[in-house]
Write a protein that holds these residues in place. Structure first.
Motif, PDB file in Angstrom:
ATOM      1  N   PRO A 110      17.199   7.027 -17.786  1.00 25.23           N
ATOM      2  CA  PRO A 110      15.957   7.533 -17.182  1.00 25.23           C
ATOM      3  C   PRO A 110      15.426   6.570 -16.118  1.00 25.23           C
ATOM      4  N   PHE A 111      15.775   6.796 -14.862  1.00 29.11           N
ATOM      5  CA  PHE A 111      15.212   5.977 -13.800  1.00 29.11           C
ATOM      6  C   PHE A 111      14.340   6.849 -12.901  1.00 29.11           C
ATOM      7  N   GLU A 112      13.114   6.388 -12.681  1.00 29.97           N
ATOM      8  CA  GLU A 112      12.139   7.168 -11.916  1.00 29.97           C
ATOM      9  C   GLU A 112      12.333   7.006 -10.410  1.00 29.97           C
ATOM     10  N   THR A 113      12.834   5.850 -10.006  1.00 26.76           N
ATOM     11  CA  THR A 113      12.916   5.539  -8.580  1.00 26.76           C
ATOM     12  C   THR A 113      14.278   4.971  -8.236  1.00 26.76           C
ATOM     13  N   THR A 114      14.845   5.450  -7.134  1.00 29.49           N
ATOM     14  CA  THR A 114      16.060   4.880  -6.568  1.00 29.49           C
ATOM     15  C   THR A 114      15.694   4.172  -5.276  1.00 29.49           C
ATOM     16  N   PHE A 115      16.228   2.970  -5.118  1.00 29.12           N
ATOM     17  CA  PHE A 115      15.991   2.179  -3.913  1.00 29.12           C
ATOM     18  C   PHE A 115      17.330   1.881  -3.258  1.00 29.12           C
ATOM     19  N   VAL A 116      17.444   2.177  -1.976  1.00 26.13           N
ATOM     20  CA  VAL A 116      18.627   1.788  -1.209  1.00 26.13           C
ATOM     21  C   VAL A 116      18.148   1.096   0.055  1.00 26.13           C
ATOM     22  N   LYS A 117      18.942   0.148   0.508  1.00 26.96           N
ATOM     23  CA  LYS A 117      18.516  -0.653   1.655  1.00 26.96           C
ATOM     24  C   LYS A 117      19.626  -0.639   2.701  1.00 26.96           C
ATOM     25  N   SER A 118      20.318  -1.746   2.854  1.00 28.42           N
ATOM     26  CA  SER A 118      21.281  -1.889   3.946  1.00 28.42           C
ATOM     27  C   SER A 118      22.459  -0.924   3.833  1.00 28.42           C
ATOM     28  N   ALA A 119      22.840  -0.572   2.613  1.00 22.42           N
ATOM     29  CA  ALA A 119      23.988   0.326   2.428  1.00 22.42           C
ATOM     30  C   ALA A 119      23.561   1.782   2.280  1.00 22.42           C
ATOM     31  N   SER A 120      22.366   2.124   2.736  1.00 22.64           N
ATOM     32  CA  SER A 120      21.878   3.494   2.580  1.00 22.64           C
ATOM     33  C   SER A 120      22.768   4.511   3.291  1.00 22.64           C
ATOM     34  N   TYR A 121      23.483   4.089   4.334  1.00 21.56           N
ATOM     35  CA  TYR A 121      24.342   5.009   5.082  1.00 21.56           C
ATOM     36  C   TYR A 121      25.506   5.519   4.238  1.00 21.56           C
ATOM     37  N   LEU A 122      25.894   4.788   3.194  1.00 23.42           N
ATOM     38  CA  LEU A 122      27.086   5.168   2.436  1.00 23.42           C
ATOM     39  C   LEU A 122      26.952   6.540   1.794  1.00 23.42           C
ATOM     40  N   ALA A 136       0.830  -1.204   0.000  1.00 20.23           N
ATOM     41  CA  ALA A 136       0.000   0.000   0.000  1.00 20.23           C
ATOM     42  C   ALA A 136       0.867   1.258   0.000  1.00 20.23           C
ATOM     43  N   GLU A 137       1.945   1.236   0.783  1.00 21.91           N
ATOM     44  CA  GLU A 137       2.808   2.413   0.871  1.00 21.91           C
ATOM     45  C   GLU A 137       3.539   2.674  -0.445  1.00 21.91           C
ATOM     46  N   LEU A 138       3.814   1.619  -1.194  1.00 24.90           N
ATOM     47  CA  LEU A 138       4.610   1.759  -2.411  1.00 24.90           C
ATOM     48  C   LEU A 138       3.772   1.795  -3.680  1.00 24.90           C
ATOM     49  N   ALA A 139       2.453   1.820  -3.533  1.00 25.95           N
ATOM     50  CA  ALA A 139       1.588   1.742  -4.709  1.00 25.95           C
ATOM     51  C   ALA A 139       1.854   2.882  -5.693  1.00 25.95           C
ATOM     52  N   GLU A 140       1.979   4.094  -5.195  1.00 22.93           N
ATOM     53  CA  GLU A 140       2.206   5.248  -6.076  1.00 22.93           C
ATOM     54  C   GLU A 140       3.567   5.139  -6.755  1.00 22.93           C
ATOM     55  N   ALA A 141       4.580   4.746  -5.987  1.00 24.50           N
ATOM     56  CA  ALA A 141       5.914   4.595  -6.561  1.00 24.50           C
ATOM     57  C   ALA A 141       5.939   3.479  -7.599  1.00 24.50           C
ATOM     58  N   ASN A 142       5.245   2.378  -7.330  1.00 28.18           N
ATOM     59  CA  ASN A 142       5.198   1.282  -8.288  1.00 28.18           C
ATOM     60  C   ASN A 142       4.570   1.710  -9.598  1.00 28.18           C
ATOM     61  N   PHE A 188       9.073  -3.831  -5.999  1.00 28.52           N
ATOM     62  CA  PHE A 188       8.720  -3.137  -7.251  1.00 28.52           C
ATOM     63  C   PHE A 188       8.498  -4.186  -8.347  1.00 28.52           C
ATOM     64  N   PRO A 189       7.418  -4.955  -8.245  1.00 24.93           N
ATOM     65  CA  PRO A 189       7.214  -6.079  -9.167  1.00 24.93           C
ATOM     66  C   PRO A 189       6.787  -5.677 -10.571  1.00 24.93           C
ATOM     67  N   ASP A 190       6.455  -4.414 -10.790  1.00 25.66           N
ATOM     68  CA  ASP A 190       5.923  -4.006 -12.094  1.00 25.66           C
ATOM     69  C   ASP A 190       6.929  -3.257 -12.958  1.00 25.66           C
ATOM     70  N   ALA A 191       8.155  -3.102 -12.494  1.00 26.12           N
ATOM     71  CA  ALA A 191       9.157  -2.355 -13.272  1.00 26.12           C
ATOM     72  C   ALA A 191       9.518  -3.095 -14.552  1.00 26.12           C
ATOM     73  N   ASP A 192       9.902  -2.326 -15.562  1.00 23.38           N
ATOM     74  CA  ASP A 192      10.377  -2.907 -16.819  1.00 23.38           C
ATOM     75  C   ASP A 192      11.850  -3.276 -16.742  1.00 23.38           C
ATOM     76  N   ALA A 193      12.605  -2.540 -15.929  1.00 23.92           N
ATOM     77  CA  ALA A 193      14.044  -2.756 -15.836  1.00 23.92           C
ATOM     78  C   ALA A 193      14.521  -2.521 -14.411  1.00 23.92           C
ATOM     79  N   TYR A 194      15.517  -3.310 -14.025  1.00 27.02           N
ATOM     80  CA  TYR A 194      16.151  -3.180 -12.710  1.00 27.02           C
ATOM     81  C   TYR A 194      17.646  -2.984 -12.945  1.00 27.02           C
TER      82      TYR A 194
END
Length: 207
Positions: free
Chosen positions: A182-194, A1-7, A29-35
């Motif tokens: 052209p990337f609409e969304t950036t995702f960072v997880k465990s290494a976000s502190y870098l 639900a939180e990621l619906a708009e971003a997806n 992000f199961p609906d992306a065309d490219a990762y």
């Protein structure tokens, strides 16, 4: 639900510092065309089980489980442990790990290409032949996949690279390439502190 708009808005998901973690990127992000995944680890190659003995396959499977153990236990990879397990005499690079995640998420691989960058940032793709020696970073791999029950082709890109400013300079091929991607969304997880560190200003400012 939180990621619906971003997806809904995400055609290309950019995942710096993600290494081979396609699994989390796809589940969120199961609906992306490219990762587009970036990590320090080398691409490597897939095993040739057709030429392997049962003993070798068993050893390889055990090594793959060891390479995945940090992720299964902590939900992230630890670089120093990957350096010990993702070697040519165990599991050769991140490509087998990414393909493992693709298989487990119901994807069929329809093509794999090696990716190299010209000085201008232009992407040069070629057949995935095993190089005689490890290529200099940055270089990567492109995997074309279709999900079970679909004919929609999607792509997973992985680049072996270092994003510290001294390497990821504004005049470097990878910078040129990503700056035009052209990337609409950036995702960072465990290494976000870098990206809070001074020496990662270029990737931080790009994002």
């Amino acid at each position: 639900a939180e990621l619906a708009e971003a997806n809904a808005a995400t055609k290309t998901l950019f995942y710096p510092f993600g290494g081979p973690d396609f699994l989390t990127a796809f589940l969120l992000f199961p609906d992306a065309d490219a990762y587009v995944l970036l990590g320090l680890e080398f691409v490597g190659k897939l095993p040739d089980f057709a030429q392997a003995t049962p003993q070798h396959i068993g050893t390889y499977t055990a090594n793959l489980l060891a390479a995945l153990s940090d992720f299964f236990n902590k939900s992230y990879f630890i670089t120093k442990n990957m350096n010990a397990t993702l070697t040519d005499n165990k599991v050769d690079g991140v490509l087998p790990v990414i393909c493992f995640f693709l298989e487990k998420t119901g994807h069929k691989i329809v093509g794999i290409k090696r990716s190299e960058l010209l000085e201008t940032g232009e992407l040069l793709e070629a057949d995935l032949a095993v190089p005689k020696k490890r290529l200099r970073r940055p270089y990567g791999v492109r995997i074309d996949v279709v999900q079970n029950g679909s004919d929609r082709v999607r792509t997973v890109h992985y680049f072996s690279c270092d994003l510290v400013d001294d390497v990821f300079r504004k005049d470097s091929p990878l910078y040129f390439y990503l700056d035009n991607l052209p990337f609409e969304t950036t995702f960072v997880k465990s290494a976000s502190y870098l990206m809070h560190y001074r020496e990662f200003a270029n990737i931080r400012n790009m994002v």
